[in-house]
Design an enzyme around this catalytic site. Sequence first.
Site, PDB file in Angstrom:
ATOM      1  N   SER A   1      -3.083  -7.563   3.008  1.00 28.30           N
ATOM      2  CA  SER A   1      -3.342  -7.415   4.449  1.00 28.30           C
ATOM      3  C   SER A   1      -3.716  -8.766   5.053  1.00 28.30           C
ATOM      4  CB  SER A   1      -4.478  -6.411   4.681  1.00 28.30           C
ATOM      5  OG  SER A   1      -4.134  -5.147   4.199  1.00 28.30           O
TER       6      SER A   1
ATOM      7  N   LYS B   1     -17.345  -6.069   7.499  1.00 29.66           N
ATOM      8  CA  LYS B   1     -16.058  -6.769   7.583  1.00 29.66           C
ATOM      9  C   LYS B   1     -15.570  -6.715   9.023  1.00 29.66           C
ATOM     10  CE  LYS B   1     -13.446  -6.732   3.232  1.00 29.66           C
ATOM     11  NZ  LYS B   1     -12.315  -6.118   2.529  1.00 29.66           N
TER      12      LYS B   1
ATOM     13  N   ARG C   1      -2.402  -6.763  -8.594  1.00 31.43           N
ATOM     14  CA  ARG C   1      -1.302  -7.679  -8.236  1.00 31.43           C
ATOM     15  C   ARG C   1      -1.222  -8.843  -9.201  1.00 31.43           C
ATOM     16  NH1 ARG C   1      -3.414  -7.626  -2.231  1.00 31.43           N
ATOM     17  NH2 ARG C   1      -5.202  -7.180  -3.520  1.00 31.43           N
TER      18      ARG C   1
ATOM     19  N   HIS D   1       0.837  -1.206   0.000  1.00 31.67           N
ATOM     20  CA  HIS D   1       0.000   0.000   0.000  1.00 31.67           C
ATOM     21  C   HIS D   1       0.873   1.258   0.000  1.00 31.67           C
ATOM     22  CE1 HIS D   1      -3.176  -2.614   2.249  1.00 31.67           C
ATOM     23  NE2 HIS D   1      -3.588  -2.471   1.009  1.00 31.67           N
TER      24      HIS D   1
HETATM   25  P1  ADP Z   1      -9.816  -3.831  -0.419  1.00 27.34           P
HETATM   26  O1  ADP Z   1     -10.300  -4.298   0.903  1.00 27.34           O
HETATM   27  O2  ADP Z   1     -10.663  -2.779  -1.085  1.00 27.34           O
HETATM   28  O3  ADP Z   1      -9.343  -4.901  -1.372  1.00 27.34           O
HETATM   29  P2  ADP Z   1      -7.104  -3.374   0.355  1.00 27.34           P
HETATM   30  O4  ADP Z   1      -6.829  -2.573   1.566  1.00 27.34           O
HETATM   31  O5  ADP Z   1      -6.867  -4.824   0.425  1.00 27.34           O
HETATM   32  O6  ADP Z   1      -8.557  -2.993  -0.067  1.00 27.34           O
HETATM   33  O7  ADP Z   1      -6.311  -2.782  -0.890  1.00 27.34           O
HETATM   34  C1  ADP Z   1      -6.554  -1.494  -1.383  1.00 27.34           C
HETATM   35  C2  ADP Z   1      -5.986  -1.387  -2.774  1.00 27.34           C
HETATM   36  O8  ADP Z   1      -4.584  -1.606  -2.727  1.00 27.34           O
HETATM   37  C3  ADP Z   1      -6.527  -2.378  -3.800  1.00 27.34           C
HETATM   38  O9  ADP Z   1      -6.618  -1.728  -5.053  1.00 27.34           O
HETATM   39  C4  ADP Z   1      -5.462  -3.446  -3.858  1.00 27.34           C
HETATM   40  O10 ADP Z   1      -5.442  -4.081  -5.130  1.00 27.34           O
HETATM   41  C5  ADP Z   1      -4.224  -2.604  -3.661  1.00 27.34           C
HETATM   42  N1  ADP Z   1      -3.118  -3.392  -3.111  1.00 27.34           N
HETATM   43  C6  ADP Z   1      -3.080  -4.109  -1.986  1.00 27.34           C
HETATM   44  N2  ADP Z   1      -1.897  -4.713  -1.802  1.00 27.34           N
HETATM   45  C7  ADP Z   1      -1.129  -4.365  -2.874  1.00 27.34           C
HETATM   46  C8  ADP Z   1       0.192  -4.688  -3.304  1.00 27.34           C
HETATM   47  N3  ADP Z   1       0.960  -5.517  -2.602  1.00 27.34           N
HETATM   48  N4  ADP Z   1       0.625  -4.146  -4.464  1.00 27.34           N
HETATM   49  C9  ADP Z   1      -0.174  -3.339  -5.201  1.00 27.34           C
HETATM   50  N5  ADP Z   1      -1.440  -3.013  -4.848  1.00 27.34           N
HETATM   51  C10 ADP Z   1      -1.914  -3.510  -3.710  1.00 27.34           C
END
Ligand code: ADP
Length: 161
Positions: free
Chosen positions: A128, A41, A90, A17
Site C-alpha cells: 500500500s 497511523k 513477500r 491483497h
Molecule cells: P499491515 O499494515 O498490517 O502490514 P497491510 O495492509 O500492509 O497490513 O497488509 C496486510 C497483510 O497483507 C500482511 O500480512 C501483508 O504481508 C500482506 N500483503 C500485503 N501486500 C501483499 C502482497 N503484495 N502479496 C502478499 N501479501 C501481501
Amino acid sequence: MKRAIYPGSFDPLTLGHVDMIERSAKIVDELVVGVLNNSAKNSLFSLEERVSMIKEMTASMPNVTVASFDGLLVDYMKEIDATIIVRGLRAVTDFEYELQIAQTNHVQNANVETIFLTTNLKYSYLSSTIVKEFASYGGDISNFVPACFIDRIYAKYHISK
Ligand code: ADP
C-alpha cells in the site's frame, strides 16, 4: 468450521491483497477481512472507506466478510470465534516481524494459529505504501490496485487523470 481472519490496514487495498483474499478463502470455511482501526497511523482512506472498498471487491465471494476492529487481534478473534490468522509473506524482510507477531499471538491464546501464504510472484514488490508513493506523484497505479479504485486514490492527492 474454520473461521479465519486476514488482518491489515488495507490503506488502500492492492491487487496483492485481493490475491491473498481469493487464495485464502479457498482454504478456510469463512474468511473475515479485518480492517485495523489504527488511530496512530495517519491513513489515506478512513476506516469506513477502506471497509466499503473491500466489500465492493469481495461482494461476489460467498465465504468472505469484511469488518473493522481495534485493540488486540486475539481479543477480537475471541469475539467472532475465529482461530486462524492469515498473513502474507513477500520477502525475508516481512519474516522476522511476522514471526514475532505470530508467536506473541499464540502465547496470548494457544488456540490461535497463524498461516502464511507466500506472495504471488506478480505482486511480490507491491505494498500500500508503494501505491501511495506512486499515486502522490501522479504515477501509473493501474498494475497495483483494482481499476475501480484508481480515480478515488488520485482524488486523495487532488490529481485528476
Ligand atoms: P499491515 O499494515 O498490517 O502490514 P497491510 O495492509 O500492509 O497490513 O497488509 C496486510 C497483510 O497483507 C500482511 O500480512 C501483508 O504481508 C500482506 N500483503 C500485503 N501486500 C501483499 C502482497 N503484495 N502479496 C502478499 N501479501 C501481501
